[in-house]
Design a protein around this motif. Structure first.
Motif: not given
Length: 181
Positions: A80-81, A84-85, A88-90, A132, A136, A139
């Motif tokens: 999960l980390r 997100e990295k 992105g968080p969404t 997902v 996205c 980052r």
């Protein structure tokens, strides 16, 4: 050469010097996630491939979500980390209740031992196909995220752009989810 990697938001695990030393002595555990979009029946319609400059060669390469499992971190939390990295968080990844990878990949520093190669280290990666549902936005070190149909992703030109032999994992992932033509 300056590093183009995404900075670790929790850098307390190992310093860069200690990480380089550890990589030269023991295998490192990673999680890798291939983001996918699925239809109402759960069939893969698209998979997301990141475009970035390779930290080892400087060439433009395609890859997918990848990152270390840190000391004391569960595999689920590491996946999960890193999702997100990199996305992105969404992105809103949908992990199943059972966190079983579709394959275990082994990267060797010497080319030719397996189809997978990482000149920095011997690494073992638990590899997942991750649906997902959100937006996205790549980052830091990724230039873009390209959504491709399974047929587009299997194009030899795309597979040749995959860093470290990861095209092999794309083929395996698509076979695993029944998306090979």
């Amino acid at each position: 050469m300056a590093s183009v990697r995404t900075p670790d938001p929790n850098p307390g695990w190992l310093s860069e010097i200690a990480l380089d030393e550890t990589r030269s002595r023991v295998p490192i555990l990673y999680v890798e996630g291939i983001p996918v979009r699925v239809d109402a029946h759960g069939q893969v319609e698209h998979l997301g491939l990141l475009l970035r400059g390779s930290p080892t060669t400087g060439a433009m390469t395609r890859t997918f979500v990848s990152g270390r499992v840190t000391h004391g971190e569960s595999v689920r939390d590491a996946l999960l980390r890193n999702l997100e990295k990199d996305l992105g968080p969404t992105a809103f990844p949908q992990l199943s209740a059972s966190i079983v990878p579709f394959t275990v990949a082994e990267y060797f520093p010497l080319p030719g031992v397996t189809p997978l190669h990482d000149p920095r280290q011997h690494a073992v990666a638990l590899v997942y196909v991750v649906p997902v549902t959100g937006e996205c936005n790549p980052r830091q070190d990724a230039l873009e995220l390209s959504w491709m149909t399974p047929e587009q992703a299997l194009d030899p030109a795309v597979l040749d752009e995959m860093e470290g032999g990861r095209g092999t994992l794309v083929r395996q992932a698509l076979a695993h989810v029944g998306a090979l033509a």
